[in-house]
Design a protein around this motif. Structure first.
Motif, mmCIF file in Angstrom:
data_model
loop_
_atom_site.group_PDB
_atom_site.id
_atom_site.type_symbol
_atom_site.label_atom_id
_atom_site.label_comp_id
_atom_site.label_asym_id
_atom_site.label_seq_id
_atom_site.Cartn_x
_atom_site.Cartn_y
_atom_site.Cartn_z
ATOM 1 N N ALA B 226 -8.982 -6.257 -39.775
ATOM 2 C CA ALA B 226 -10.240 -5.736 -39.224
ATOM 3 C C ALA B 226 -9.982 -5.031 -37.901
ATOM 4 C CB ALA B 226 -11.237 -6.862 -39.039
ATOM 5 N N LEU B 227 -9.109 -5.658 -37.079
ATOM 6 C CA LEU B 227 -8.804 -5.059 -35.786
ATOM 7 C C LEU B 227 -8.104 -3.722 -35.960
ATOM 8 C CD1 LEU B 227 -8.665 -5.168 -32.748
ATOM 9 C CD2 LEU B 227 -6.600 -6.534 -32.932
ATOM 10 N N SER B 228 -7.176 -3.637 -36.921
ATOM 11 C CA SER B 228 -6.445 -2.379 -37.081
ATOM 12 C C SER B 228 -7.396 -1.287 -37.560
ATOM 13 C CB SER B 228 -5.271 -2.548 -38.038
ATOM 14 O OG SER B 228 -5.719 -2.702 -39.349
ATOM 15 N N ALA B 229 -8.391 -1.652 -38.382
ATOM 16 C CA ALA B 229 -9.368 -0.658 -38.814
ATOM 17 C C ALA B 229 -10.175 -0.141 -37.623
ATOM 18 C CB ALA B 229 -10.293 -1.277 -39.858
ATOM 19 N N LEU B 230 -10.591 -1.095 -36.774
ATOM 20 C CA LEU B 230 -11.363 -0.722 -35.578
ATOM 21 C C LEU B 230 -10.531 0.164 -34.658
ATOM 22 C CD1 LEU B 230 -14.039 -1.634 -33.979
ATOM 23 C CD2 LEU B 230 -12.485 -3.129 -32.743
ATOM 24 N N LEU B 231 -9.272 -0.239 -34.445
ATOM 25 C CA LEU B 231 -8.397 0.529 -33.549
ATOM 26 C C LEU B 231 -8.107 1.920 -34.104
ATOM 27 C CD1 LEU B 231 -5.787 -2.100 -32.304
ATOM 28 C CD2 LEU B 231 -7.684 -1.104 -31.051
ATOM 29 N N THR B 232 -7.936 2.022 -35.427
ATOM 30 C CA THR B 232 -7.670 3.335 -36.023
ATOM 31 C C THR B 232 -8.797 4.300 -35.667
ATOM 32 O OG1 THR B 232 -6.559 2.264 -37.862
ATOM 33 C CG2 THR B 232 -7.207 4.544 -38.188
ATOM 34 N N ARG B 233 -10.026 3.805 -35.784
ATOM 35 C CA ARG B 233 -11.173 4.664 -35.443
ATOM 36 C C ARG B 233 -11.165 5.055 -33.975
ATOM 37 N NH1 ARG B 233 -16.623 3.347 -38.616
ATOM 38 N NH2 ARG B 233 -17.435 3.225 -36.537
ATOM 39 N N MET B 234 -10.779 4.100 -33.126
ATOM 40 C CA MET B 234 -10.752 4.395 -31.689
ATOM 41 C C MET B 234 -9.664 5.389 -31.345
ATOM 42 S SD MET B 234 -11.581 1.150 -29.438
ATOM 43 C CE MET B 234 -11.575 2.330 -28.116
ATOM 44 N N VAL B 235 -8.452 5.164 -31.901
ATOM 45 C CA VAL B 235 -7.346 6.074 -31.622
ATOM 46 C C VAL B 235 -7.722 7.473 -32.100
ATOM 47 C CG1 VAL B 235 -4.939 6.623 -32.152
ATOM 48 C CG2 VAL B 235 -5.596 4.277 -31.737
ATOM 49 N N ARG B 236 -8.340 7.545 -33.261
ATOM 50 C CA ARG B 236 -8.718 8.844 -33.820
ATOM 51 C C ARG B 236 -9.639 9.608 -32.860
ATOM 52 N NH1 ARG B 236 -13.307 10.571 -36.155
ATOM 53 N NH2 ARG B 236 -13.133 12.422 -37.473
ATOM 54 N N SER B 237 -10.729 8.941 -32.418
ATOM 55 C CA SER B 237 -11.662 9.697 -31.575
ATOM 56 C C SER B 237 -11.040 9.981 -30.220
ATOM 57 C CB SER B 237 -12.995 8.960 -31.443
ATOM 58 O OG SER B 237 -12.791 7.694 -30.916
ATOM 59 N N SER B 238 -10.175 9.094 -29.763
ATOM 60 C CA SER B 238 -9.490 9.308 -28.500
ATOM 61 C C SER B 238 -8.575 10.524 -28.593
ATOM 62 C CB SER B 238 -8.677 8.052 -28.188
ATOM 63 O OG SER B 238 -8.528 7.899 -26.824
ATOM 64 N N VAL B 239 -7.827 10.627 -29.694
ATOM 65 C CA VAL B 239 -6.916 11.759 -29.889
ATOM 66 C C VAL B 239 -7.709 13.061 -29.973
ATOM 67 C CG1 VAL B 239 -5.383 12.852 -31.582
ATOM 68 C CG2 VAL B 239 -5.025 10.479 -30.927
ATOM 69 N N ILE B 240 -8.821 13.030 -30.719
ATOM 70 C CA ILE B 240 -9.637 14.239 -30.862
ATOM 71 C C ILE B 240 -10.127 14.708 -29.495
ATOM 72 C CG2 ILE B 240 -11.861 15.088 -31.717
ATOM 73 C CD1 ILE B 240 -11.405 13.400 -34.212
ATOM 74 N N GLU B 241 -10.566 13.737 -28.676
ATOM 75 C CA GLU B 241 -11.083 14.087 -27.358
ATOM 76 C C GLU B 241 -9.989 14.700 -26.478
ATOM 77 O OE1 GLU B 241 -13.292 11.428 -24.087
ATOM 78 O OE2 GLU B 241 -13.954 11.212 -26.165
ATOM 79 N N PRO B 273 -8.220 3.835 -23.177
ATOM 80 C CA PRO B 273 -9.371 3.046 -23.652
ATOM 81 C C PRO B 273 -8.989 2.051 -24.745
ATOM 82 C CG PRO B 273 -9.548 5.316 -24.398
ATOM 83 C CD PRO B 273 -8.436 5.267 -23.410
ATOM 84 N N VAL B 274 -8.012 2.420 -25.550
ATOM 85 C CA VAL B 274 -7.596 1.541 -26.640
ATOM 86 C C VAL B 274 -6.990 0.262 -26.086
ATOM 87 C CG1 VAL B 274 -6.115 1.351 -28.655
ATOM 88 C CG2 VAL B 274 -7.190 3.522 -28.129
ATOM 89 N N VAL B 275 -6.156 0.419 -25.057
ATOM 90 C CA VAL B 275 -5.510 -0.746 -24.473
ATOM 91 C C VAL B 275 -6.544 -1.693 -23.861
ATOM 92 C CG1 VAL B 275 -3.913 -1.493 -22.674
ATOM 93 C CG2 VAL B 275 -3.327 0.434 -24.111
ATOM 94 N N THR B 276 -7.587 -1.113 -23.264
ATOM 95 C CA THR B 276 -8.633 -1.947 -22.683
ATOM 96 C C THR B 276 -9.257 -2.830 -23.749
ATOM 97 O OG1 THR B 276 -9.107 -0.008 -21.366
ATOM 98 C CG2 THR B 276 -10.602 -1.856 -21.138
ATOM 99 N N ILE B 277 -9.566 -2.222 -24.884
ATOM 100 C CA ILE B 277 -10.174 -2.967 -25.977
ATOM 101 C C ILE B 277 -9.226 -4.061 -26.479
ATOM 102 C CG2 ILE B 277 -10.821 -2.746 -28.412
ATOM 103 C CD1 ILE B 277 -12.949 -1.804 -26.598
ATOM 104 N N LEU B 278 -7.952 -3.725 -26.502
ATOM 105 C CA LEU B 278 -6.947 -4.621 -27.055
ATOM 106 C C LEU B 278 -6.965 -5.999 -26.396
ATOM 107 C CD1 LEU B 278 -5.162 -3.610 -29.249
ATOM 108 C CD2 LEU B 278 -3.312 -3.407 -27.618
ATOM 109 N N GLY B 279 -6.997 -6.010 -25.079
ATOM 110 C CA GLY B 279 -7.004 -7.287 -24.359
ATOM 111 C C GLY B 279 -8.211 -8.122 -24.750
ATOM 112 N N LEU B 280 -9.364 -7.452 -24.828
ATOM 113 C CA LEU B 280 -10.588 -8.173 -25.172
ATOM 114 C C LEU B 280 -10.539 -8.664 -26.614
ATOM 115 C CD1 LEU B 280 -13.162 -5.849 -23.433
ATOM 116 C CD2 LEU B 280 -12.154 -7.942 -22.570
ATOM 117 N N GLN B 281 -9.812 -7.940 -27.449
ATOM 118 C CA GLN B 281 -9.756 -8.319 -28.854
ATOM 119 C C GLN B 281 -8.868 -9.537 -29.100
ATOM 120 O OE1 GLN B 281 -11.297 -7.211 -31.619
ATOM 121 N NE2 GLN B 281 -12.599 -5.908 -30.382
ATOM 122 N N LEU B 282 -7.988 -9.847 -28.141
ATOM 123 C CA LEU B 282 -7.138 -11.016 -28.319
ATOM 124 C C LEU B 282 -8.013 -12.263 -28.470
ATOM 125 C CD1 LEU B 282 -4.140 -11.761 -28.437
ATOM 126 C CD2 LEU B 282 -4.278 -12.368 -26.039
#
Lengths: 271, 350
Positions: B226-241, B273-282
């Motif tokens: 579930a986390l990898s799915a969430l992160l994939t979406r985040m990385v995607r929009s981050s890369v696009i931006e 932004p992805v790394v920020t989420i990562l800590g909280l996701q632990l």
């Protein structure tokens, strides 16, 4: 509305129809066991096969929608109600109420894994549908309260609120007649996502044996019963069917929520 | 510097408040047990003397809190009574501050040992203590959560980059659908499916337990999905931006290969932004581990809580597990939060 949220609406509509007309749709009694017909593959007699005690999987999934939607609706309704009142009061009055709600309650509830709190509460209270609902409401109201507090903080500075105050309207009238109707839009998004969360939480707790007790046809209970190795080997459909039902309903409510958010906040549409 | 310290002390104050609430909750929740914990543990057949002895041993014969408002058994009237400092709430705090969480109602094993060490036997040397700790429930759960995090990151970054670079193509759409399905499929659906596929059908991995190193694969992938799915979406929009930023055009104008542009420049900025989420996701993983451990019979804190604690009505153990899981969660979150505030001044609140 984008395509995905339309899909979500259709799926949710189907689940609602399933729940409402369950007695008409179901082909078998949900508790009826048939030990001669265990682990049966899908057939004309059992559309989605049977489980480890020969119960009809199709009928059980149909009735399971009743439990999921009922828990979801009650939890979302009660949490929204409590959250709106607390959030609105905190946002409107500020001061010590806000300090307790925003400074303390929000921090505590956010710093604490919600699922763990629900597990702990049910562990001490004992399993059961009503206790499950109570536990989910206790962890659920915070999200709504945060949204409403933020909205009220914004709306209370608008000119029409000043005008109402100048006309001598009471605090309660300003809050409930003028501010809240202009603040609840994001709540609809939150409620839709909350349905997804509640359906998932019910299934999770029932799966752990802490929610609706078996033999009730909760999707979580069905999964728990289908996952022991011999059942899994002989009748993977008994796991797959409730699994798909959970995933689809969660996905559908999330789609609706995302669609509504986009609709209400056009700035996000371009993404 | 001054406001950094102020901010830090504010965080620590909130942390202490939260920990205080958690401890109070787990102490007072035990009072909600229908009936009496002693009867619940010993069963209906226990003699009065046994129950009395049990209550005395586990400190249950003392008042629960500073005051009580209980219904009197004889008269049936509620009355308010003040008990003073001599109560179980204070006792529990005293115990916790000494690193003691009481003894299991069932096995009599100290809860601290059940979670951070091994029950039964006395560890003679520090070496034994350490090796017991490595085999403990706590480390087992931490291991699962960390491997799940690694799995999630190593799946999501390449997928997110591919989706973001090919925005709007069929590949992007396919990856988005997979990510959505991944987010919506709960672990307790995915886990048994993995067991069916990889253990029962293919026979590659064991269906449950923690005996060989490869036993962690299925639970970690289940937990991390579930986390990898969430992160994939985040990385995607981050890369696009980030792809639209000026420095990307500059890098391309310098003649750098597309690969270098994406992985050296875009990703470096896009991952903040992805790394920020990562800590909280632990923390989220820690809670999700409860279910994953149950599915795969992984001997961690969650299994201890569900099977030995709740399953056997060992309320002292439930208290201990809930306390340890929440405090770990709270510390992980606060620590990440503090670190990011120091690292990135933009996140700091005024």
């Amino acid at each position: 509305m984008n395509r995905l949220s339309k899909f979500g609406l259709v799926v949710v509509g189907l689940f609602v129809l399933m729940a409402v007309f369950a007695p008409l749709i179901a082909t078998h009694d949900v508790g009826e066991t048939d030990l001669l017909n265990r682990y049966a593959a899908p057939s004309a007699a059992h559309w989605l096969g049977t489980d480890a005690t020969g119960r009809d999987v199709f009928s059980r999934v149909i009735y399971g929608a009743r439990i999921s939607l009922r828990v979801g609706l009650v939890v979302v309704f009660v949490s929204t109600f409590i959250g709106t009142i607390i959030g609105a009061l905190a946002g409107y009055y500020g001061g010590w109420i806000d300090r307790i709600v925003n400074g303390y309650l929000f921090n505590v509830f956010l710093a604490f894994p919600g699922l763990l709190l629900a597990i702990a509460m049910v562990a001490f209270l004992g399993a059961g549908l009503n206790k499950l609902i109570l536990a989910l409401c206790i962890i659920g109201w915070v999200g709504y309260a945060r949204v409403i507090r933020g909205q009220v903080l914004k709306v209370r500075e608008y000119d029409f609120v000043q005008a109402a105050r100048a006309l001598g309207a009471s605090d309660m009238r300003i809050l409930f007649v003028h501010i809240l109707p202009n603040a609840i839009q994001p709540l609809i998004v939150q409620a839709s996502l909350g349905m997804a969360g509640a359906v998932l939480a019910e299934a999770t707790l029932s799966f752990l044996g802490l929610g609706v007790p078996p033999p009730a046809p909760s999707w979580g209970v069905m999964l728990e019963e289908a996952r022991d190795l011999s059942t899994l080997q002989a009748a993977p459909h008994a796991l797959l069917v409730p699994g798909i039902a959970i995933a689809l309903s969660v996905l559908a409510f999330n789609f609706i929520g995302d669609g509504l958010r986009e609709y209400l906040d056009p700035r996000q549409r371009s993404r | 510097m001054k406001h950094k310290l102020l901010d830090l002390s504010r965080r620590i104050l909130i942390l202490l408040l939260v920990v205080w609430t958690v401890v109070s909750l787990v102490t007072l929740l035990i009072e909600l047990v229908p009936g009496d914990p002693a009867t619940a543990t010993l069963g209906e057949d226990a003699t009065a003397a046994q129950i009395e002895q049990f209550r005395e041993k586990h400190n249950l014969d003392r008042p629960a809190f500073f005051f009580s408002y209980a219904r009197d058994a004889a008269s049936g009237e509620r009355d308010f009574r003040w008990h003073g400092m001599n109560n179980r709430y204070i006792d529990y705090w005293g115990m916790i501050l000494r690193g003691d969480m009481g003894r299991s109602f069932r096995s009599d094993c100290p809860i601290t040992k059940a979670i951070f060490g091994r029950c039964g036997g006395q560890a003679a040397t520090w070496n034994d203590v350490f090796s017991d700790f490595l085999q403990s429930r706590f480390v087992s759960t931490a291991q699962l959560a960390i491997v799940a995090l690694i799995v999630a990151v190593s799946i999501s970054i390449p997928l997110g980059v591919i989706a973001g670079k090919n925005r709007g193509t069929w590949l992007d759409n396919a990856l988005s659908v997979i990510a959505l399905v991944g987010i919506s499929t709960p672990g307790f659906v995915l886990g048994p499916l993995f067991i069916y596929l990889f253990a029962l059908q293919l026979g590659w991995l064991a269906p449950s337990g923690r005996n060989n190193w490869e036993d962690i694969i299925l639970p970690a992938v289940t937990l991390g999905a579930a986390l990898s799915a969430l992160l994939t979406r985040m990385v995607r929009s981050s890369v696009i931006e980030e792809m639209g930023e000026d420095y990307v055009r500059t890098a391309r104008a310098k003649g750098l290969s597309e690969r270098t542009v994406v992985y050296k420049h875009v990703l470096k900025n896009g991952l903040i932004p992805v790394v920020t989420i990562l800590g909280l996701q632990l923390g989220v993983l820690l809670a999700g581990a409860i279910i994953t451990e149950k599915i795969f019979n992984w001997p961690g804190l969650g299994l201890l809580l569900i099977d030995d604690g709740i399953g056997k009505r060992d309320y002292r153990l439930v208290q201990g597990c809930v306390l340890v899981i929440s405090v770990t969660y709270i510390f992980a979150n606060t620590l990440t939060d503090i670190i990011y505030r120091w690292l990135d001044p933009r996140i700091r609140i005024q």
